[in-house]
Design an enzyme around this catalytic site. Sequence first.
Site, mmCIF file in Angstrom:
data_model
loop_
_atom_site.group_PDB
_atom_site.id
_atom_site.type_symbol
_atom_site.label_atom_id
_atom_site.label_comp_id
_atom_site.label_asym_id
_atom_site.label_seq_id
_atom_site.Cartn_x
_atom_site.Cartn_y
_atom_site.Cartn_z
ATOM 1 N N LYS A 98 0.795 -1.226 0.000
ATOM 2 C CA LYS A 98 0.000 0.000 0.000
ATOM 3 C C LYS A 98 0.825 1.272 0.000
ATOM 4 C CE LYS A 98 -3.883 -1.838 2.658
ATOM 5 N NZ LYS A 98 -4.513 -1.702 3.972
ATOM 6 N N GLY A 110 9.732 -5.180 7.708
ATOM 7 C CA GLY A 110 9.610 -6.575 8.124
ATOM 8 C C GLY A 110 9.596 -7.547 6.958
ATOM 9 N N GLY A 116 8.783 -0.784 11.725
ATOM 10 C CA GLY A 116 8.152 0.524 11.897
ATOM 11 C C GLY A 116 9.162 1.617 12.218
HETATM 12 P P1 ADP Z 1 7.527 -4.165 4.545
HETATM 13 O O1 ADP Z 1 7.045 -5.050 5.673
HETATM 14 O O2 ADP Z 1 8.842 -4.620 4.013
HETATM 15 O O3 ADP Z 1 7.496 -2.717 4.901
HETATM 16 P P2 ADP Z 1 4.908 -4.149 3.326
HETATM 17 O O4 ADP Z 1 4.321 -4.713 4.573
HETATM 18 O O5 ADP Z 1 4.582 -2.760 2.987
HETATM 19 O O6 ADP Z 1 6.501 -4.360 3.321
HETATM 20 O O7 ADP Z 1 4.434 -4.989 2.057
HETATM 21 C C1 ADP Z 1 4.629 -6.370 1.976
HETATM 22 C C2 ADP Z 1 3.448 -7.037 1.321
HETATM 23 O O8 ADP Z 1 3.168 -6.466 0.054
HETATM 24 C C3 ADP Z 1 3.704 -8.498 1.079
HETATM 25 O O9 ADP Z 1 2.816 -9.260 1.861
HETATM 26 C C4 ADP Z 1 3.445 -8.681 -0.406
HETATM 27 O O10 ADP Z 1 2.736 -9.872 -0.719
HETATM 28 C C5 ADP Z 1 2.603 -7.480 -0.748
HETATM 29 N N1 ADP Z 1 2.649 -7.173 -2.180
HETATM 30 C C6 ADP Z 1 3.717 -6.884 -2.931
HETATM 31 N N2 ADP Z 1 3.386 -6.723 -4.216
HETATM 32 C C7 ADP Z 1 2.040 -6.900 -4.295
HETATM 33 C C8 ADP Z 1 1.072 -6.876 -5.356
HETATM 34 N N3 ADP Z 1 1.439 -6.623 -6.614
HETATM 35 N N4 ADP Z 1 -0.221 -7.116 -5.052
HETATM 36 C C9 ADP Z 1 -0.590 -7.371 -3.782
HETATM 37 N N5 ADP Z 1 0.274 -7.408 -2.732
HETATM 38 C C10 ADP Z 1 1.569 -7.180 -2.985
HETATM 39 MG MG MG Z 2 5.083 -5.527 6.369
#
Ligand code: ADP
Ligand code: MG
Length: 395
Positions: A202, A352, A375
């Site tokens: 997101k 994460g 975070g």
């Molecule tokens: P981080 O924890 O590294 O900050 P996020 O929590 O923001 O990362 O995002 C990780 C999630 O985003 C993963 O669960 C992944 O499956 C999802 N994701 C990545 N690309 C897509 C996509 N094209 N459509 C839906 N979900 C996605």
């Molecule tokens: Mg995450």
Amino acid sequence: MSKQTVRDVNVAGKRVLVRVDFNVPLEHGVVVDDTRIQAALPTIRYLLDNGAAVILMSHLGRPKGKSSFDLRMDPVAARLSKLLGRQVQKLDDCIGPQVQAVCRSLERGDVVLLENTRFHDEEKANDPDFAAQLAALGDLYVNDAFGTAHRAHASTEGIARAVRERGGAAVAGFLMEQELSFLGQAVDDPERPFVAIMGGAKISDKIGVIEQLLERCDRLLIGGGMANTFFKAMGFEMGDSLVEEDAVATAAALLEQGKSRLVLPVDAVIADAFENDAHMRVVAPDQVPAGWRVLDIGPNTLKTFESALGGARTVVWNGPLGVFEMPAFAKGTLAVAKLLAGLDATTIVGGGDSVAAVRQSGLMDQFTHVSTGGGASLELLEGKTLPGVAALSDW
Ligand code: ADP
Ligand code: MG
């Protein structure tokens, strides 16, 4: 760094309170991943080698202010004992007369671990009285829990203020210092070209980080689910892809702000179901048919990213570029991990899921810095001051 560290204080003969992040996964009363315990060892060993007695404290899980048998620190103490090669005494509370008595009697080289700080509601409420009781257990305070530094809790913020109010020192441990210097430097004074890569599900989770990085980086590469919302803002139909309708206007503003610095995917791996064995195709972002969804970046995007990363001296990466939890859609994320591992640059990864993806790639040790705080690392990249850091003694 503007904050004092363990190197700046005399710890010999002192009882040193250390906030660590021992929030580790447990299964059947056993620590199943001790990465976080290992990460705190340099600070603990340094203190012991320099003649301190060490009083460790951490939260574990979400006990909601009540003591919970399953979230006691005993398995953590057992694992730490093994790693340190010395006895670690686990106490049955983190405040109170018995805890005070044990802490008063500590000698050089002793290590105790207090009980889960979140067994008390006062921890998350940052209750000043509770913080003062924790502070009273030792002579000085070290914060090595980067992962909770963005929370103003009693054991991260209140205690530091309480120790300083009585004239003591509150300083950063080595892990905290390392996190602040890599992430802080990347935001404040990066060696250029500075390229940022953002992905994940997101935009709305990360608007502040995107804005901040867009201001400071030379190029910002976007992938993952969040790219879909940018495409929607460009007027493309995204089929069943994850799109945040509420964030389309924000995405349009970011497109305007970023202009030529923003690098969006040029192709996408799409699937006809959210399943590992779905039918897959590679299409341009404006060619997503109804009923299909974008689940990864495509091969031409990888080439675009590779050239955008060419010559980079600093790279910050947050957010997987596809649904990497499913092997069929992990290719883009793993390929980007490999690209970064091969660069002659300072490479930093935070978040994460991003860190989990890098671990999965087996290339973890080829990154300059892998942040232990999800975070907290995002808030730092966003340019925010972390309360647990702000409360420490200045230089
Ligand atoms: P981080 O924890 O590294 O900050 P996020 O929590 O923001 O990362 O995002 C990780 C999630 O985003 C993963 O669960 C992944 O499956 C999802 N994701 C990545 N690309 C897509 C996509 N094209 N459509 C839906 N979900 C996605
Ligand atoms: Mg995450």
